[in-house]
Design a protein around this motif. Structure first.
Motif, PDB file in Angstrom:
ATOM      1  N   LYS A  77      -6.586   1.981  12.217  1.00 18.52           N
ATOM      2  CA  LYS A  77      -6.841   0.585  12.548  1.00 18.52           C
ATOM      3  C   LYS A  77      -5.562  -0.254  12.511  1.00 18.52           C
ATOM      4  CE  LYS A  77     -10.667  -2.443  11.235  1.00 18.52           C
ATOM      5  NZ  LYS A  77     -11.692  -2.602  10.183  1.00 18.52           N
ATOM      6  N   TYR A  78      -4.729  -0.002  11.519  1.00 18.03           N
ATOM      7  CA  TYR A  78      -3.596  -0.898  11.283  1.00 18.03           C
ATOM      8  C   TYR A  78      -2.237  -0.266  11.540  1.00 18.03           C
ATOM      9  CZ  TYR A  78      -7.373  -3.288   8.891  1.00 18.03           C
ATOM     10  OH  TYR A  78      -8.563  -3.863   8.584  1.00 18.03           O
ATOM     11  N   GLY A  79      -2.212   1.049  11.708  1.00 16.64           N
ATOM     12  CA  GLY A  79      -0.924   1.702  11.885  1.00 16.64           C
ATOM     13  C   GLY A  79      -0.898   2.586  13.110  1.00 16.64           C
ATOM     14  N   VAL A  80       0.200   3.273  13.262  1.00 15.71           N
ATOM     15  CA  VAL A  80       0.360   4.222  14.357  1.00 15.71           C
ATOM     16  C   VAL A  80       0.652   5.587  13.741  1.00 15.71           C
ATOM     17  CG1 VAL A  80       1.723   4.834  16.384  1.00 15.71           C
ATOM     18  CG2 VAL A  80       1.260   2.430  15.869  1.00 15.71           C
ATOM     19  N   TYR A  81      -0.172   6.547  14.077  1.00 20.52           N
ATOM     20  CA  TYR A  81       0.011   7.864  13.481  1.00 20.52           C
ATOM     21  C   TYR A  81       1.289   8.491  14.005  1.00 20.52           C
ATOM     22  CZ  TYR A  81      -1.210  12.324  11.452  1.00 20.52           C
ATOM     23  OH  TYR A  81      -1.212  13.462  10.696  1.00 20.52           O
ATOM     24  N   SER A  82       2.138   8.919  13.101  1.00 24.03           N
ATOM     25  CA  SER A  82       3.478   9.316  13.527  1.00 24.03           C
ATOM     26  C   SER A  82       3.882  10.702  13.058  1.00 24.03           C
ATOM     27  CB  SER A  82       4.495   8.294  13.006  1.00 24.03           C
ATOM     28  OG  SER A  82       4.442   8.240  11.604  1.00 24.03           O
ATOM     29  N   VAL A  83       3.039  11.381  12.334  1.00 25.02           N
ATOM     30  CA  VAL A  83       3.438  12.666  11.772  1.00 25.02           C
ATOM     31  C   VAL A  83       2.488  13.750  12.242  1.00 25.02           C
ATOM     32  CG1 VAL A  83       3.994  13.913   9.668  1.00 25.02           C
ATOM     33  CG2 VAL A  83       4.251  11.438   9.739  1.00 25.02           C
ATOM     34  N   GLY A  84       3.022  14.896  12.588  1.00 27.50           N
ATOM     35  CA  GLY A  84       2.190  15.991  13.070  1.00 27.50           C
ATOM     36  C   GLY A  84       1.372  16.630  11.982  1.00 27.50           C
TER      37      GLY A  84
ATOM     38  N   SER B  78       0.339  16.098   8.099  1.00 28.96           N
ATOM     39  CA  SER B  78       0.408  15.315   6.882  1.00 28.96           C
ATOM     40  C   SER B  78      -0.578  15.881   5.876  1.00 28.96           C
ATOM     41  CB  SER B  78       0.071  13.851   7.163  1.00 28.96           C
ATOM     42  OG  SER B  78      -1.261  13.752   7.586  1.00 28.96           O
ATOM     43  N   SER B  79      -0.293  15.698   4.628  1.00 31.62           N
ATOM     44  CA  SER B  79      -1.206  16.167   3.597  1.00 31.62           C
ATOM     45  C   SER B  79      -2.165  15.049   3.229  1.00 31.62           C
ATOM     46  CB  SER B  79      -0.428  16.618   2.365  1.00 31.62           C
ATOM     47  OG  SER B  79       0.392  15.569   1.913  1.00 31.62           O
ATOM     48  N   THR B  80      -3.396  15.415   2.973  1.00 27.78           N
ATOM     49  CA  THR B  80      -4.369  14.435   2.508  1.00 27.78           C
ATOM     50  C   THR B  80      -4.945  14.907   1.187  1.00 27.78           C
ATOM     51  OG1 THR B  80      -6.179  15.522   3.680  1.00 27.78           O
ATOM     52  CG2 THR B  80      -5.032  13.766   4.851  1.00 27.78           C
ATOM     53  N   TRP B  81      -5.409  13.960   0.416  1.00 26.61           N
ATOM     54  CA  TRP B  81      -6.038  14.278  -0.852  1.00 26.61           C
ATOM     55  C   TRP B  81      -7.105  13.221  -1.125  1.00 26.61           C
ATOM     56  CZ3 TRP B  81      -1.287  12.155  -0.065  1.00 26.61           C
ATOM     57  CH2 TRP B  81      -1.009  10.925  -0.655  1.00 26.61           C
TER      58      TRP B  81
ATOM     59  N   THR C  91      -3.883   9.482   2.635  1.00 23.90           N
ATOM     60  CA  THR C  91      -2.571  10.049   2.894  1.00 23.90           C
ATOM     61  C   THR C  91      -1.539   8.958   2.664  1.00 23.90           C
ATOM     62  OG1 THR C  91      -1.271  11.328   4.484  1.00 23.90           O
ATOM     63  CG2 THR C  91      -2.571   9.511   5.365  1.00 23.90           C
ATOM     64  N   GLU C  92      -0.271   9.295   2.803  1.00 26.69           N
ATOM     65  CA  GLU C  92       0.762   8.287   2.580  1.00 26.69           C
ATOM     66  C   GLU C  92       0.816   7.315   3.753  1.00 26.69           C
ATOM     67  OE1 GLU C  92       4.658   9.851   1.230  1.00 26.69           O
ATOM     68  OE2 GLU C  92       3.563  11.739   1.145  1.00 26.69           O
ATOM     69  N   THR C  93       1.098   6.051   3.468  1.00 25.42           N
ATOM     70  CA  THR C  93       1.203   5.064   4.545  1.00 25.42           C
ATOM     71  C   THR C  93       2.373   5.391   5.474  1.00 25.42           C
ATOM     72  OG1 THR C  93       2.484   3.652   3.065  1.00 25.42           O
ATOM     73  CG2 THR C  93       0.138   3.185   3.262  1.00 25.42           C
ATOM     74  N   ARG C  94       3.306   6.194   4.991  1.00 24.49           N
ATOM     75  CA  ARG C  94       4.424   6.625   5.829  1.00 24.49           C
ATOM     76  C   ARG C  94       3.919   7.315   7.096  1.00 24.49           C
ATOM     77  NH1 ARG C  94       7.672  11.150   3.093  1.00 24.49           N
ATOM     78  NH2 ARG C  94       5.896  12.317   3.866  1.00 24.49           N
ATOM     79  N   ASP C  95       2.808   8.071   6.951  1.00 21.39           N
ATOM     80  CA  ASP C  95       2.276   8.805   8.100  1.00 21.39           C
ATOM     81  C   ASP C  95       1.776   7.868   9.195  1.00 21.39           C
ATOM     82  OD1 ASP C  95       2.849  10.910   6.556  1.00 21.39           O
ATOM     83  OD2 ASP C  95       0.807  11.615   6.267  1.00 21.39           O
ATOM     84  N   TYR C  96       1.574   6.613   8.846  1.00 26.90           N
ATOM     85  CA  TYR C  96       1.135   5.629   9.843  1.00 26.90           C
ATOM     86  C   TYR C  96       2.206   4.567  10.060  1.00 26.90           C
ATOM     87  CZ  TYR C  96      -3.428   7.775   9.908  1.00 26.90           C
ATOM     88  OH  TYR C  96      -4.446   8.677  10.077  1.00 26.90           O
ATOM     89  N   GLY C  97       3.441   4.965   9.893  1.00 28.76           N
ATOM     90  CA  GLY C  97       4.556   4.050  10.157  1.00 28.76           C
ATOM     91  C   GLY C  97       4.574   2.850   9.234  1.00 28.76           C
ATOM     92  N   TYR C  98       4.029   3.011   8.024  1.00 25.11           N
ATOM     93  CA  TYR C  98       3.969   1.918   7.051  1.00 25.11           C
ATOM     94  C   TYR C  98       3.294   0.673   7.624  1.00 25.11           C
ATOM     95  CZ  TYR C  98       7.449   4.691   4.500  1.00 25.11           C
ATOM     96  OH  TYR C  98       8.112   5.693   3.857  1.00 25.11           O
ATOM     97  N   PHE C  99       2.400   0.850   8.558  1.00 23.13           N
ATOM     98  CA  PHE C  99       1.682  -0.283   9.176  1.00 23.13           C
ATOM     99  C   PHE C  99       2.632  -1.265   9.846  1.00 23.13           C
ATOM    100  CE2 PHE C  99      -1.007   0.718   5.357  1.00 23.13           C
ATOM    101  CZ  PHE C  99      -1.944   1.450   6.059  1.00 23.13           C
ATOM    102  N   TYR C 100       3.787  -0.785  10.206  1.00 21.87           N
ATOM    103  CA  TYR C 100       4.814  -1.661  10.771  1.00 21.87           C
ATOM    104  C   TYR C 100       4.283  -2.530  11.911  1.00 21.87           C
ATOM    105  CZ  TYR C 100       8.781  -3.005  13.608  1.00 21.87           C
ATOM    106  OH  TYR C 100       9.661  -3.730  14.356  1.00 21.87           O
TER     107      TYR C 100
ATOM    108  N   ALA D  27       0.828  -1.198   0.000  1.00 21.67           N
ATOM    109  CA  ALA D  27       0.000   0.000   0.000  1.00 21.67           C
ATOM    110  C   ALA D  27       0.865   1.253   0.000  1.00 21.67           C
ATOM    111  CB  ALA D  27      -0.920  -0.002   1.209  1.00 21.67           C
ATOM    112  N   ALA D  28       0.502   2.191  -0.856  1.00 19.68           N
ATOM    113  CA  ALA D  28       1.193   3.482  -0.872  1.00 19.68           C
ATOM    114  C   ALA D  28       0.320   4.547  -0.231  1.00 19.68           C
ATOM    115  CB  ALA D  28       1.536   3.871  -2.306  1.00 19.68           C
ATOM    116  N   THR D  29      -0.990   4.336  -0.295  1.00 18.25           N
ATOM    117  CA  THR D  29      -1.917   5.306   0.289  1.00 18.25           C
ATOM    118  C   THR D  29      -2.857   4.603   1.253  1.00 18.25           C
ATOM    119  OG1 THR D  29      -3.504   4.986  -1.504  1.00 18.25           O
ATOM    120  CG2 THR D  29      -1.918   6.787  -1.757  1.00 18.25           C
ATOM    121  N   THR D  30      -3.326   5.343   2.228  1.00 15.58           N
ATOM    122  CA  THR D  30      -4.285   4.799   3.183  1.00 15.58           C
ATOM    123  C   THR D  30      -5.268   5.883   3.595  1.00 15.58           C
ATOM    124  OG1 THR D  30      -4.548   3.782   5.355  1.00 15.58           O
ATOM    125  CG2 THR D  30      -2.716   5.305   5.114  1.00 15.58           C
ATOM    126  N   CYS D  31      -6.506   5.477   3.829  1.00 14.77           N
ATOM    127  CA  CYS D  31      -7.450   6.427   4.407  1.00 14.77           C
ATOM    128  C   CYS D  31      -7.171   6.484   5.911  1.00 14.77           C
ATOM    129  CB  CYS D  31      -8.895   6.003   4.120  1.00 14.77           C
ATOM    130  SG  CYS D  31      -9.417   4.484   4.916  1.00 14.77           S
TER     131      CYS D  31
END
Ligand SMILES: [Zn+2]
Length: 77
Positions: free
Chosen positions: A29-36, A38-41, A55-64, A19-23
């Protein structure tokens, strides 16, 4: 696109990895929000497949966190 919950564990790992993008719902549900800030579209969520604000999955720690949990479920079988 199959609902995420209906995938096998391996399928879930694959989808989260690819996944490159996530709602924000899937992100929460699956990640941890990590960015203060973030841009959404408007776009397609690569996890649930729905068109919504993404937004980018990076903002949720790539679901790590979830990927690690799923992998440990695989290993414990
Ligand atoms: Zn989603």
């Amino acid at each position: 696109m199959k609902p995420f919950e209906q995938l096998t564990i391996r399928g879930q790992i694959r989808r989260l990895n690819n996944a490159a993008t996530t709602c924000h719902d899937c992100g929460q549900k699956y990640g941890v929000y990590s960015v203060g800030c973030s841009s959404t579209w408007s776009g397609k969520c690569n996890v649930c497949g729905k068109n919504k604000r993404v937004t980018e999955t990076r903002d949720y720690g790539y679901f790590y966190k979830t990927i690690r949990d799923l992998k440990s479920q695989l290993n414990s079988k």
